[in-house]
Design a protein around this motif. Sequence first.
Motif, PDB file in Angstrom:
ATOM      1  N   PHE A  45       3.829  17.997   1.828  1.00 51.40           N
ATOM      2  CA  PHE A  45       4.798  17.042   1.293  1.00 51.40           C
ATOM      3  C   PHE A  45       4.949  17.257  -0.212  1.00 51.40           C
ATOM      4  N   ASP A  46       6.182  17.125  -0.681  1.00 53.45           N
ATOM      5  CA  ASP A  46       6.432  17.110  -2.115  1.00 53.45           C
ATOM      6  C   ASP A  46       5.942  15.751  -2.635  1.00 53.45           C
ATOM      7  N   ALA A  47       4.897  15.778  -3.470  1.00 50.95           N
ATOM      8  CA  ALA A  47       4.235  14.526  -3.882  1.00 50.95           C
ATOM      9  C   ALA A  47       5.207  13.569  -4.581  1.00 50.95           C
ATOM     10  N   ALA A  48       6.005  14.094  -5.489  1.00 52.16           N
ATOM     11  CA  ALA A  48       6.906  13.229  -6.258  1.00 52.16           C
ATOM     12  C   ALA A  48       7.937  12.560  -5.357  1.00 52.16           C
ATOM     13  N   GLU A  49       8.501  13.353  -4.425  1.00 51.63           N
ATOM     14  CA  GLU A  49       9.506  12.792  -3.508  1.00 51.63           C
ATOM     15  C   GLU A  49       8.892  11.732  -2.608  1.00 51.63           C
ATOM     16  N   LEU A  50       7.675  12.028  -2.148  1.00 49.55           N
ATOM     17  CA  LEU A  50       7.015  11.109  -1.222  1.00 49.55           C
ATOM     18  C   LEU A  50       6.660   9.791  -1.923  1.00 49.55           C
ATOM     19  N   ILE A  51       6.211   9.904  -3.158  1.00 50.01           N
ATOM     20  CA  ILE A  51       5.918   8.686  -3.933  1.00 50.01           C
ATOM     21  C   ILE A  51       7.187   7.838  -4.067  1.00 50.01           C
ATOM     22  N   ASP A  52       8.290   8.504  -4.441  1.00 52.52           N
ATOM     23  CA  ASP A  52       9.548   7.766  -4.590  1.00 52.52           C
ATOM     24  C   ASP A  52       9.978   7.110  -3.282  1.00 52.52           C
ATOM     25  N   ALA A  53       9.791   7.839  -2.186  1.00 50.59           N
ATOM     26  CA  ALA A  53      10.205   7.312  -0.882  1.00 50.59           C
ATOM     27  C   ALA A  53       9.389   6.068  -0.513  1.00 50.59           C
ATOM     28  N   ILE A  54       8.080   6.131  -0.750  1.00 46.61           N
ATOM     29  CA  ILE A  54       7.223   4.979  -0.410  1.00 46.61           C
ATOM     30  C   ILE A  54       7.563   3.787  -1.309  1.00 46.61           C
ATOM     31  N   LEU A  55       7.699   4.053  -2.609  1.00 51.96           N
ATOM     32  CA  LEU A  55       8.029   2.964  -3.533  1.00 51.96           C
ATOM     33  C   LEU A  55       9.362   2.322  -3.151  1.00 51.96           C
ATOM     34  N   GLY A  56      10.339   3.176  -2.815  1.00 54.47           N
ATOM     35  CA  GLY A  56      11.656   2.658  -2.440  1.00 54.47           C
ATOM     36  C   GLY A  56      11.584   1.832  -1.166  1.00 54.47           C
ATOM     37  N   PHE A  57      10.842   2.346  -0.191  1.00 48.58           N
ATOM     38  CA  PHE A  57      10.719   1.658   1.096  1.00 48.58           C
ATOM     39  C   PHE A  57      10.108   0.266   0.929  1.00 48.58           C
ATOM     40  N   LEU A  58       9.108   0.178   0.058  1.00 49.09           N
ATOM     41  CA  LEU A  58       8.402  -1.101  -0.140  1.00 49.09           C
ATOM     42  C   LEU A  58       9.100  -1.999  -1.164  1.00 49.09           C
ATOM     43  N   GLY A  59      10.141  -1.468  -1.795  1.00 53.18           N
ATOM     44  CA  GLY A  59      10.799  -2.250  -2.844  1.00 53.18           C
ATOM     45  C   GLY A  59       9.953  -2.317  -4.104  1.00 53.18           C
ATOM     46  N   TRP A  60       9.051  -1.350  -4.250  1.00 58.83           N
ATOM     47  CA  TRP A  60       8.171  -1.334  -5.426  1.00 58.83           C
ATOM     48  C   TRP A  60       8.717  -0.421  -6.530  1.00 58.83           C
ATOM     49  N   ASP A  61       9.960   0.062  -6.339  1.00 59.85           N
ATOM     50  CA  ASP A  61      10.535   0.934  -7.370  1.00 59.85           C
ATOM     51  C   ASP A  61      11.050   0.133  -8.559  1.00 59.85           C
ATOM     52  N   ASN A  62      11.212  -1.162  -8.381  1.00 60.37           N
ATOM     53  CA  ASN A  62      11.549  -2.024  -9.513  1.00 60.37           C
ATOM     54  C   ASN A  62      10.475  -3.092  -9.638  1.00 60.37           C
ATOM     55  N   ALA A  63      10.250  -3.565 -10.855  1.00 60.40           N
ATOM     56  CA  ALA A  63       9.255  -4.615 -11.064  1.00 60.40           C
ATOM     57  C   ALA A  63       9.696  -5.879 -10.332  1.00 60.40           C
ATOM     58  N   THR A  64       8.766  -6.521  -9.655  1.00 57.83           N
ATOM     59  CA  THR A  64       9.038  -7.773  -8.968  1.00 57.83           C
ATOM     60  C   THR A  64       8.271  -8.886  -9.677  1.00 57.83           C
ATOM     61  N   ASP A  65       9.000  -9.897 -10.096  1.00 58.07           N
ATOM     62  CA  ASP A  65       8.350 -11.034 -10.759  1.00 58.07           C
ATOM     63  C   ASP A  65       7.815 -12.017  -9.728  1.00 58.07           C
ATOM     64  N   ALA A  66       6.680 -12.603 -10.038  1.00 58.58           N
ATOM     65  CA  ALA A  66       6.103 -13.618  -9.161  1.00 58.58           C
ATOM     66  C   ALA A  66       5.529 -14.742 -10.012  1.00 58.58           C
ATOM     67  N   TYR A  67       5.485 -15.928  -9.431  1.00 58.67           N
ATOM     68  CA  TYR A  67       4.773 -17.039 -10.049  1.00 58.67           C
ATOM     69  C   TYR A  67       3.445 -17.232  -9.335  1.00 58.67           C
ATOM     70  N   LEU A  68       2.415 -17.509 -10.116  1.00 58.24           N
ATOM     71  CA  LEU A  68       1.103 -17.790  -9.540  1.00 58.24           C
ATOM     72  C   LEU A  68       0.876 -19.300  -9.602  1.00 58.24           C
ATOM     73  N   ILE A  69       0.617 -19.898  -8.453  1.00 59.41           N
ATOM     74  CA  ILE A  69       0.518 -21.358  -8.394  1.00 59.41           C
ATOM     75  C   ILE A  69      -0.908 -21.766  -8.069  1.00 59.41           C
ATOM     76  N   GLY A  70      -1.562 -22.388  -9.059  1.00 54.56           N
ATOM     77  CA  GLY A  70      -2.959 -22.776  -8.913  1.00 54.56           C
ATOM     78  C   GLY A  70      -3.846 -21.864  -9.736  1.00 54.56           C
ATOM     79  N   ALA A  71      -4.129 -22.280 -10.975  1.00 52.99           N
ATOM     80  CA  ALA A  71      -4.863 -21.412 -11.900  1.00 52.99           C
ATOM     81  C   ALA A  71      -6.351 -21.768 -11.923  1.00 52.99           C
ATOM     82  N   GLY A  72      -6.943 -21.917 -10.739  1.00 48.17           N
ATOM     83  CA  GLY A  72      -8.387 -22.144 -10.633  1.00 48.17           C
ATOM     84  C   GLY A  72      -9.130 -20.819 -10.755  1.00 48.17           C
ATOM     85  N   ASN A  73     -10.286 -20.743 -10.100  1.00 49.23           N
ATOM     86  CA  ASN A  73     -11.094 -19.521 -10.215  1.00 49.23           C
ATOM     87  C   ASN A  73     -10.379 -18.288  -9.681  1.00 49.23           C
TER      88      ASN A  73
END
Lengths: 216, 216
Positions: free
Chosen positions: A68-96
């Motif tokens: 496998f071409d490593a760079a292409e495969l990385i891009d494909a996995i990131l794209g598939f998971l939607g991890w190619d762009n930063a995803t913002d999240a809120y964390l609710i509950g700032a305990g331990n």
Amino acid sequence: MSQDKPVSVSHPTIRRLPAYLNILRKAQDENKTHISSTFIADKLGYEPIQVRKDLAGLGITGQAGVGFDAAELIDAILGFLGWDNATDAYLIGAGNLGSALAGYKGFKDYNLNILACFDSDLRKVGTEIHGKKVFGMERLAELIERTGVNIAILTLPDKAAQEITDKIVEAGIRAIWNFTTVKLDVPDGVIVERVDLAASLALLSRRTAEAMKNDK
Amino acid sequence: MSQDKPVSVSHPTIRRLPAYLNILRKAQDENKTHISSTFIADKLGYEPIQVRKDLAGLGITGQAGVGFDAAELIDAILGFLGWDNATDAYLIGAGNLGSALAGYKGFKDYNLNILACFDSDLRKVGTEIHGKKVFGMERLAELIERTGVNIAILTLPDKAAQEITDKIVEAGIRAIWNFTTVKLDVPDGVIVERVDLAASLALLSRRTAEAMKNDK
């Protein structure tokens, strides 16, 4: 390498993709441009056929003798998971656990960005935890609506979990990473994934006790 | 309430026990002495029959109209899981996630005590993380043998996971809580439970992307 439209990919396959991503990134760091399914399988203790099947499900096939071409495969996995762009999240509950996750730098590998934290403890509100601002719970709905954040990481006490879930879903949250022990009730179309550390530890503890009893 | 010798209890049941424990402890804090399966089920989004079946598997049945004796049930669950005595564990790999777990106070609810941390980074060796001393990896085998610690929490990079596993198992570790993405190869009788945060996040991300595509 050919890359067609992915069809339906099984949940176990999806769960294995981050491990593949780690191996591929490490290979790139070591200046490898191509990588075989056998190499990936060896590193993870899987069978090579498993790796090839998983990646074929994403529409990716390696080249015989080259891999496998490593760079292409990385891009494909990131794209598939939607991890190619930063995803913002809120964390609710700032305990331990919430504080620990707020400071966990590993999330950047998956482009997950904790934008801010929320907590009901007024002593925490207005402070920062690992550089993330802590807001009061009364600001939750307003900030979700205003920023359009889709993902919430739920690390609050069990007793508050369902009530807060109802509130954030109404405000527009579409995905909940649930670290409580509560099985949340959500409308269709809202995704919940639970990570139950205590459940995992319970299984480890009990299985170990049984194994050690068998020794005697 | 009758309590017989537990027979074989399923893994899903074992995984639910910590949630029951949380509910029971909270009820005790609120001075409730008895608690019904319906109450537990409501709090967790389960069916009452599920709760009764799970607890019957441990040899515990409630009393009609009165419910379960909270104190007895707590003791039974703790005993069943081996959480009635403190269990020492070593944490191996004091990176981001390892440090977070070393500082996670929630483990005390399950009587899990992280005795010390190990790391290959010489800048960390000799320091303390959340009050836990950090030793170099070369001390691992010796300290496991000397202290008789059975449980290791593995939070090191994937590439070192199998090699360190071989070493600690040889030294006497019987149970590994595996936070790496590697499927570890261990001898019969050694228990491994994996918590794969990245896998869970991958599933959350992909399912959310699919759900949001369906909206359009």
